[in-house]
Design an enzyme around this catalytic site. Sequence first.
Site, PDB file in Angstrom:
ATOM      1  N   GLU A 170      -5.759  -1.640  15.682  1.00 46.70           N
ATOM      2  CA  GLU A 170      -6.393  -2.573  14.760  1.00 46.70           C
ATOM      3  C   GLU A 170      -5.417  -3.663  14.316  1.00 46.70           C
ATOM      4  O   GLU A 170      -4.289  -3.398  13.916  1.00 46.70           O
ATOM      5  CB  GLU A 170      -6.881  -1.809  13.526  1.00 46.70           C
ATOM      6  CG  GLU A 170      -7.462  -2.725  12.459  1.00 46.70           C
ATOM      7  CD  GLU A 170      -7.836  -1.972  11.188  1.00 46.70           C
ATOM      8  OE1 GLU A 170      -7.956  -0.741  11.238  1.00 46.70           O
ATOM      9  OE2 GLU A 170      -7.997  -2.633  10.149  1.00 46.70           O
ATOM     10  N   ARG A 175       0.832  -1.197   0.000  1.00 45.25           N
ATOM     11  CA  ARG A 175       0.000   0.000   0.000  1.00 45.25           C
ATOM     12  C   ARG A 175       0.867   1.247   0.000  1.00 45.25           C
ATOM     13  O   ARG A 175       1.853   1.321   0.721  1.00 45.25           O
ATOM     14  CB  ARG A 175      -0.909   0.010   1.236  1.00 45.25           C
ATOM     15  CG  ARG A 175      -1.841  -1.183   1.254  1.00 45.25           C
ATOM     16  CD  ARG A 175      -2.773  -1.185   2.452  1.00 45.25           C
ATOM     17  NE  ARG A 175      -3.587  -2.397   2.426  1.00 45.25           N
ATOM     18  CZ  ARG A 175      -4.478  -2.722   3.362  1.00 45.25           C
ATOM     19  NH1 ARG A 175      -4.659  -1.914   4.409  1.00 45.25           N
ATOM     20  NH2 ARG A 175      -5.170  -3.827   3.263  1.00 45.25           N
TER      21      ARG A 175
END
Length: 414
Positions: free
Chosen positions: A348, A261
Amino acid sequence: MVDLRYIQDHFDAASDRLLKKGVDREILSELQGRFAKLKEANAALEAAQAEQNRLSKLFGVYKREGRDIGELKAKVDANKAAIAPLQETARTAESALRELALTVPNFPDLSVPDGLDEADNVEIRKVLTPREFAFEPLEHWALAERNGWIDFERGVKLAKSRFAVLRGEAARLERALINFFLDRNRRQGFEELYVPFLSNSTMLQGTGQLPKFADDLFKIEDEDLYLIPTAEVPLTNMYHDEILREDQLPVLMTAYTPCFRKEAGSAGRDTRGVIRQHQFDKVEMVAIAHPDTSDAVFEMMVQHASDLLTELGLPHRLVELCGGDLGFSAARTIDLEVWLPGQNTYREISSVSTTRDFQARRAMIRFKDGKKNRLVHTLNGSALAVGRTLVAIMENYQNEDGSIETPEALKPYL
RNA sequence: GGAGAGAUGGCAGAGCGGUUGAAUGCGGCAGCCUCGAAAGCUGUUGUCCGGGCUUCCCGGACCGGGGGUUCGAAUCCCCCUCUCUCCGCCA
């Protein structure tokens, strides 16, 4: 892609739901207009085409019977000339609709809590209690430095910033975690796959990364190929443009892949450590499910991801994302956040989402329901993000001298 | 990278430019037969979009993708992509 007929027939309900994701009513209104325009254009075009087909057939009959063609030819030529502009109009309307439709995010479920961002997410429950430290726990990058586990400088040298090299024990632990996750997922009923790490634009459009989020992807020069940002892309698209038998559902798949990413827009965030890298390992679960039972599959995936953390002895909590924090394709998402004592916060480590039929409509994944073809539901979830699990192990299993214990569950893998 | 061959329905495999949305076989589904099954026989069986009196009917599009020729293209022409075979290279 959202269901255009639903927007057409239930405009208010649809726009209310998308408001949760911050989509302006105007956009839906525009979408509705373009849809109507396309239907109108198609109707005109198809009428002309039907006439052309009729005349052409007649033409053949006349010729066979040796009748005079002259008048018919004039008619057919005139009609043909009329078709061209209609075709152009329809084509323009089609691409105008498509262009906009592909950028409209999925409807959140009605149950999704309202909210703008992360701060409005709703904690569902906590699992395991964080341990009490008799000393000040360090953050993972400090531990990594002490143990020589992560070579940040050389990662940057080899590639650029936000790349790192794992060394020795850390590299082994990374590999052990991948195997551990794959084994557990397989035991849970997921078929293990090994997939290409590059995907073409059609597949990325199928899962929703394109056309809107091209800036987040690494693209291969001169090729219609991108480094995958998640295994969700190849796994979900396994059945791109296919029609499954009902008895095949649910299809449960898992794969380990690195993920790539660009992290555009996250400049300055998590610049220390390996929480946010351009390349990271992830073991992903994907389910292609029957729409009537996909909720049960969703619950199973959430529970399974949570069980993995529990087995590793990592305290975590489950959080239901609010509308504003939901991803583009998601109708509903539950994040799993692992406790990081060094940072004194939950971060997360997994995200389980159902896209309902949103991706299925884009990727044309269907199943035979009796005589009819119906869209499946697609679900995805990390099980788990490997790098962040490594971080969590480092921080939760650290000793006062900076050494790190191995979780019991991982010992067979080392 | 070089040379050649090819791309048709779930699969296999036909298809003189005009009732071909597509023969045939297999598979699938339904029925007959059977205590049941197999075999056999009969029928049926692509996708998308739009419309309608919405278990069905009508219209349009689709034979790798795009463009062209033609009143009419799966069929002729051009471009692209992909697959296969041989050679080269390579883990």
